[in-house]
Design an enzyme around this catalytic site. Sequence first.
Site: not given
Length: 337
Positions: A200, A226, A246
């Site tokens: 993350d 990253g 989404h």
Amino acid sequence: MAPSLPPQIQLLQMATANWVSQSIYAAAKLGLADQLQAGPQSCDRLAELTHTHAPFLYRLLRALVSLGVFSQTSTGEFALTPVGEFLRSDVPGSLRAMAVMQGEEHYHAWGDIVYSLQTGENAFNHLYGMDIFTYLGQHPASAQIFDQAMTSFSSIEIPAVMAAYDFSGLHTIVDVAGGHGSLLATILQAYPQSQGILFDQEAVIAGAQPQLTQAGVLDRCQLVGGSFFETVPDGGDAYLLKHIVHDWGDEAAIAILKNCRQAMGNSGKVLVIEQVIPPGNGPATAKLLDLNMMVMCSGGKERTAAEYQILFEQAGFHLNRIISTPAEISVLEGIPA
């Protein structure tokens, strides 16, 4: 919503549903449930503890008692119900942060939904002058609430995913944009032969270690920071994307999936965990969540199975199967095409 009610009353209840959600927001924001965890309290005492106006607070409490969020004793004190317990901040599965999040930036963006419908543009960006992720990066308090709210969702969805999907045989599992690692930690606990990589943004990863330590899986989990638009860690047998695709329009979603495809070689799989809009005109949470994505995220949307199939194909995957769960979330399994 009782279908036996006259149509006019049904519509009236739907049109005023925000009265309920904002009342719950106020209770969550004020921390009323936390003040009641030790037992019933009078309205005056609750007003002292929450620095509120007692007569107005009583009116809020009375309304929430009628909805089953709180109860009132024979002596007039207020207490928690099983529903209200989940507004406490210290219980597993707490929805307090979710209620706060929905009552603040989300509520304001929904108030501008007509702008989105008239322009095809994002309401949140229109109101705040930036996208939601940039905003969270600049507002740590809102970002903390957002992270806690996502954990709330996870407490409902993760057990359903674990019951529906067999992760055995996967040596290295990469959780892409996995937040503080709730899903990955649960998988590693259930499958002790597996290793994990939590990926993350650097600022998010920095807060993940305590949760992984508490789960007892930190020694089997790498933490990597990253951007998934640049690259994702190599060598995974499975790449998890839970409520990530989404957030983005098709072009960006395909770019994320392509990076996963490139990182895994020819023998891995991608597991996209999202709500899938079902066919037909029946009620579905995904249809309302889709509107939330419309007003909150530029390009964000829920998709049908056919739309996911196109995304997968354009990213180099074959949509192998879609596994539904009781939590209205599905696991979409893609394998290299």
